[in-house]
Structure formats: C-alpha cells, structure tokens
Design an enzyme around this catalytic site. Structure first.
Site, PDB file in Angstrom:
ATOM      1  CG  ASP A  65     -35.086  37.054  29.667  1.00 27.19           C
ATOM      2  OD1 ASP A  65     -36.220  36.801  30.129  1.00 27.19           O
ATOM      3  OD2 ASP A  65     -34.919  37.454  28.489  1.00 27.19           O
ATOM      4  CD  GLU A  66     -40.583  37.717  32.095  1.00 32.82           C
ATOM      5  OE1 GLU A  66     -41.256  38.093  33.055  1.00 32.82           O
ATOM      6  OE2 GLU A  66     -41.068  37.392  31.000  1.00 32.82           O
TER       7      GLU A  66
HETATM    8  O1  DAU Z   1     -38.439  36.292  28.941  1.00 34.54           O
HETATM    9  C1  DAU Z   1     -38.759  34.984  29.284  1.00 34.54           C
HETATM   10  C2  DAU Z   1     -40.225  34.892  29.613  1.00 34.54           C
HETATM   11  O2  DAU Z   1     -40.937  34.991  28.382  1.00 34.54           O
HETATM   12  C3  DAU Z   1     -40.600  33.602  30.331  1.00 34.54           C
HETATM   13  O3  DAU Z   1     -39.952  33.559  31.572  1.00 34.54           O
HETATM   14  C4  DAU Z   1     -42.117  33.503  30.530  1.00 34.54           C
HETATM   15  O4  DAU Z   1     -42.442  32.238  31.101  1.00 34.54           O
HETATM   16  C5  DAU Z   1     -42.789  33.637  29.179  1.00 34.54           C
HETATM   17  O5  DAU Z   1     -44.191  33.637  29.349  1.00 34.54           O
HETATM   18  C6  DAU Z   1     -42.341  34.904  28.459  1.00 34.54           C
HETATM   19  O6  DAU Z   1     -42.863  36.077  29.134  1.00 34.54           O
HETATM   20  P1  DAU Z   1     -43.432  37.332  28.294  1.00 34.54           P
HETATM   21  O7  DAU Z   1     -44.322  38.105  29.168  1.00 34.54           O
HETATM   22  O8  DAU Z   1     -42.319  38.036  27.620  1.00 34.54           O
HETATM   23  O9  DAU Z   1     -44.246  36.516  27.159  1.00 34.54           O
HETATM   24  P2  DAU Z   1     -45.666  36.770  26.481  1.00 34.54           P
HETATM   25  O10 DAU Z   1     -45.775  35.824  25.334  1.00 34.54           O
HETATM   26  O11 DAU Z   1     -46.772  36.803  27.467  1.00 34.54           O
HETATM   27  O12 DAU Z   1     -45.528  38.242  25.900  1.00 34.54           O
HETATM   28  C7  DAU Z   1     -44.484  38.598  24.990  1.00 34.54           C
HETATM   29  C8  DAU Z   1     -44.616  40.089  24.701  1.00 34.54           C
HETATM   30  O13 DAU Z   1     -45.819  40.316  23.949  1.00 34.54           O
HETATM   31  C9  DAU Z   1     -44.747  40.946  25.945  1.00 34.54           C
HETATM   32  O14 DAU Z   1     -44.079  42.190  25.725  1.00 34.54           O
HETATM   33  C10 DAU Z   1     -46.242  41.196  26.077  1.00 34.54           C
HETATM   34  C11 DAU Z   1     -46.705  41.215  24.638  1.00 34.54           C
HETATM   35  N1  DAU Z   1     -48.075  40.694  24.373  1.00 34.54           N
HETATM   36  C12 DAU Z   1     -48.415  39.478  24.869  1.00 34.54           C
HETATM   37  C13 DAU Z   1     -49.662  38.943  24.664  1.00 34.54           C
HETATM   38  C14 DAU Z   1     -50.042  37.596  25.217  1.00 34.54           C
HETATM   39  C15 DAU Z   1     -48.970  41.435  23.622  1.00 34.54           C
HETATM   40  O15 DAU Z   1     -48.673  42.541  23.159  1.00 34.54           O
HETATM   41  N2  DAU Z   1     -50.209  40.897  23.388  1.00 34.54           N
HETATM   42  C16 DAU Z   1     -50.598  39.698  23.890  1.00 34.54           C
HETATM   43  O16 DAU Z   1     -51.774  39.284  23.662  1.00 34.54           O
END
Ligand code: DAU
Ligand code: NAD
Length: 363
Positions: free
Chosen positions: A143-144
């Site tokens: 969705d990104e």
């Molecule tokens: O939306 C779909 C996407 O979701 C996928 O296409 C990607 O492959 C997948 O990695 C994921 O991306 P995000 O960036 O949304 O996922 P992430 O788990 O890295 O982060 C989720 C949310 O949490 C985002 O707003 C950033 C925040 N976050 C992430 C990490 C790792 C934090 O606040 N602290 C953290 O340590």
C-alpha cells in the site's frame, strides 16, 4: 483456465512467502501442484522457516533453489526445469529503514529483479509468437506505493501512485513494469497491494517482532517521532488467503488492494502489545511501559496508511478471518516459543549454515 500446477514462489524463505508456502501445502487441500521456491537467502531469508515443509514435502511437492532473481540465466533455468505455469513474486528488499540507509539493493532486487522475471516469463510463456493465457504472473506489492494519507480517506485501486521512500518508489516501479507487460505484451498478470503484515517468522527489524523481543530482553522500545503514525495491520495468513483467491479467480490485468481494515497508531499498538507480552511472559507491565523511548523520526515518515479492500471482498468474496486480538496473541506466543529460530537468524552461525547446506547457488 489457469493451470496453477507448478508455482514459482520468489522470496519464499522470507516472512510472508514462507507462510504462503506452508498455507498452500498444509492447509489448502484443493491445491494439488508443486511449489518451487527461488530465494537468494539475504539476511531476511531463512530456510529454517520451512524446515517442517522441507521434511514433509521436499523433493515431492516442494523444491528449493537458491538463486538471485536478477540473474536471467538462473530464472530461465528454473522456469524450464520445472515447467513453471504460475509466478507468485514475493522476493524483495522489504524494510523501509534499510532503503533509507542503502537504496541500491532496493533498486536492484525490486526493479531489476522484477524486470528480469517479467522478461523470463515473456520469453518462456510465448509460443509461436503468441502469449500463453493459461499462465499467471502475480506480483506482490504494498500500500506504500499510494503515498501517505491525512486523518481521513482510504487508498483504493485507482488512487494515483505517490511513493515517498526509496522502498516504496522501487515497489511502485515494479508495479508499473508488471502492468506494462500486460498492456504491451499480453502477459497474464495480477497485482495486489497489501497493508502491514504481522505474524510468525517475521524478521525482528519490523515493528511488532522488534518490540516483542526488546520487551522480553528488557531493552528500550524505540518509538519514532510522536508515535502517532497510523498503519493498517493484517495477519499474514489472511493476506496469503487473499493471494490464493486472486490466483484462482482474480481477473487478468487487474489489481486488488488487501488490508486488515484495522488501523492503529503505533503508540496505541505498542501499549496493547505490552499488555499481551507482559501477561504471557510474566513481566511487570508498568516496568515494561517505562522502557518506551521516543527516538528521532524516520526521514520522510509516512503519516497514515489505510486500505479500502472492498473490490476484493465484493468481486472475489475474500474476507479477513483472524481478528487483531487473536492474531497478536498467536504472534506473541510464537515468538516466545521459538527462541531457537530467533537465535539462529541473529547469529553468524546462520550464514555459515546456509553456505554449508546451500552453497553459493544450486542451479
Ligand atoms: O504498509 C506495508 C509495508 O509495511 C510493507 O510494504 C513493508 O515491507 C513493511 O516493512 C511495512 O513497512 P513499515 O515501514 O510500515 O513497517 P515497520 O515495521 O518498519 O514500521 C511500522 C511503523 O512503526 C512505522 O510507522 C514506523 C514505526 N516504527 C518502526 C520501527 C522498526 C517505530 O516507531 N519504531 C521502530 O523501531
Ligand atoms: P522479507 O524481507 O521477509 O523477505 C524477502 C525474501 O526475498 C527473503 O527471503 C530474501 O532472501 C528474498 N530475496 C531478496 N532479494 C532477493 C533476490 N535478489 N533474489 C531472490 N530472493 C531475494 O519480506 P516480506 O515481508 O516477506 O515481504 C514479501 C513481499 O511482500 C515483498 O515484495 C514486500 O514488498 C511485500 N509486502 C510486505 C508487507 C509487509 O508488511 N511485510 C506488506 C505488503 C507487501
């Protein structure tokens, strides 16, 4: 009529791919075919995630090939060796933070890798100058690609693309290539754009597993920015059932949104996770909450993603089956019960083991 007999899964040793393979072989009796998993085994790919599948189906209905999707002779050999009639293309560099630190690998795998697979499919599926229509190339996307929302509104399949990180820009490029191959060459394709997945076997750099492990280990819980960014969470098995539905009944040339219809602010989600983990692991909830640490924001951090998946629901009859309560409960239990898997992927032993067992490439 689609064949769905010899399915090439790319990136099947990663988080969503390994769950897809397991779901298909163990929980989908109507699927009688074979699965060929082509994965180069980056830091995120782990054959241990499929050990049970390898033991039960290896050499019969499950075949693993180590190789890079950017290398044309490898993709062609796999297509020909297994007479591939379906591709489900999961392989990608998937982590947004890594794409900010080092975008090159994202362009290589997500753009060139997808292009290489499309060229391979175009070549192998052309017969006497005509494109076979009993085959399918399904592209897994995110969705990104649609960009970031304010407080209201949803992404639909017709929302214009507006990718804002190197990761989402590379996925958007791959989506455009997939659709262009359908339009220009008549390659039978379908495409799905899914929201944030969670569940077993997710690499602990992503929010949910990272937080679970940090809680257990008493480490700080890093929240980016003000913690109020919103994501829509879907259980990986629900995503994968949606993909299976599209493979069977999706319209060629169409794209489908997949989502949980389950929006959470990161900080809200973290607080819920603290309740569950503390209870299950016998931790002091108040002490765990004290370890929440607001840190510098991710550059270009998208504020809100929210998916409208009514097309998939109305046209193909899919719906989510796993509630967020159940999904989180299962996920936390899985991470508590699978310390060996976690240690394996964190230790250098993992890479040595891959080299010993899988070599540089097998095909
Ligand atoms: O939306 C779909 C996407 O979701 C996928 O296409 C990607 O492959 C997948 O990695 C994921 O991306 P995000 O960036 O949304 O996922 P992430 O788990 O890295 O982060 C989720 C949310 O949490 C985002 O707003 C950033 C925040 N976050 C992430 C990490 C790792 C934090 O606040 N602290 C953290 O340590
Ligand atoms: P992941 O990072 O866990 O796994 C990726 C897999 O691809 C790994 O096994 C890795 O070894 C393999 N791979 C990487 N580069 C390769 C290459 N050049 N050749 C062959 N194999 C290679 O990813 P994931 O979270 O399972 O995501 C799978 C797909 O789903 C990706 O296309 C991603 O963009 C998409 N997606 C993910 C989410 C999510 O929340 N995780 C949401 C929507 C869409």
């Amino acid at each position: 009529m689609r064949s769905l007999k010899n399915i090439l899964i790319t990136g099947g040793a990663g988080f969503i791919g390994c769950n897809f393979i397991r779901t298909l072989l163990e929980k989908t009796p109507e699927f009688k075919g074979k699965i060929i998993n082509l994965d180069v085994l980056t830091y995120a790919g782990n054959p241990a995630s499929l050990k049970d599948v390898e033991d039960r189906f290896g050499g019969k209905r499950y075949f693993f090939e180590r190789g890079n999707i950017c290398t044309r002779d490898i993709t062609e050999q796999v297509f020909k060796k297994y007479n591939i009639d379906t591709v489900v293309h999961f392989a990608a560099e998937s982590h947004v933070d890594r794409s900010i630190l080092g975008p090159e690998a994202f362009v290589k795998t997500n753009v060139t890798g997808t292009f290489t697979l499309l060229e391979t499919a175009r070549n192998c599926w052309s017969k006497d100058g005509a494109m076979r229509q009993d085959v399918l190339f399904h592209h897994i996307s995110t969705d990104e690609v649609y960009g970031s929302l304010g407080g209201t509104g949803y992404f639909t399949e017709t929302t214009p693309y507006d990718p804002r990180s190197p990761y989402s820009a590379s996925k958007a490029s791959s989506d455009h290539l997939v659709m262009a191959y359908n339009h220009t060459y008549g390659l039978p394709v379908t495409l799905s754009n899914c929201s944030n997945n969670y569940g077993p076997y997710q690499f602990p750099e992503k929010l949910i597993p990272l937080m679970i492990l940090n809680m257990i280990e008493g480490k700080p819980l890093p929240v980016y920015g003000d913690g109020r960014n919103i994501r829509d969470w879907v259980y990986a098995e629900d995503h994968n059932r949606a993909v299976w539905t599209i493979l069977n009944t999706g319209k060629t040339g169409e794209k489908y949104n997949i989502g949980g219809e389950n929006e959470w602010e990161n900080i809200q989600l973290l607080n819920t996770l603290i309740d569950i983990v503390s209870k299950k692991a016998g931790l002091d909830q108040a002490k765990v909450r004290e370890t929440i640490t607001y840190v510098k924001d991710r550059p270009g951090h998208d504020r809100r993603y929210a998916i409208n998946c009514s097309k998939l629901k109305k046209e193909l009859g899919w719906k989510q089956e796993v509630s967020f309560d159940d999904g989180l409960d299962k996920t936390v239990s899985w991470y508590l019960a699978n310390k060996e898997w976690i240690e394996g992927i964190r230790s250098g032993e993992y890479k040595n083991w891959i080299e010993k067992n899988y070599g540089e490439r097998r095909i």
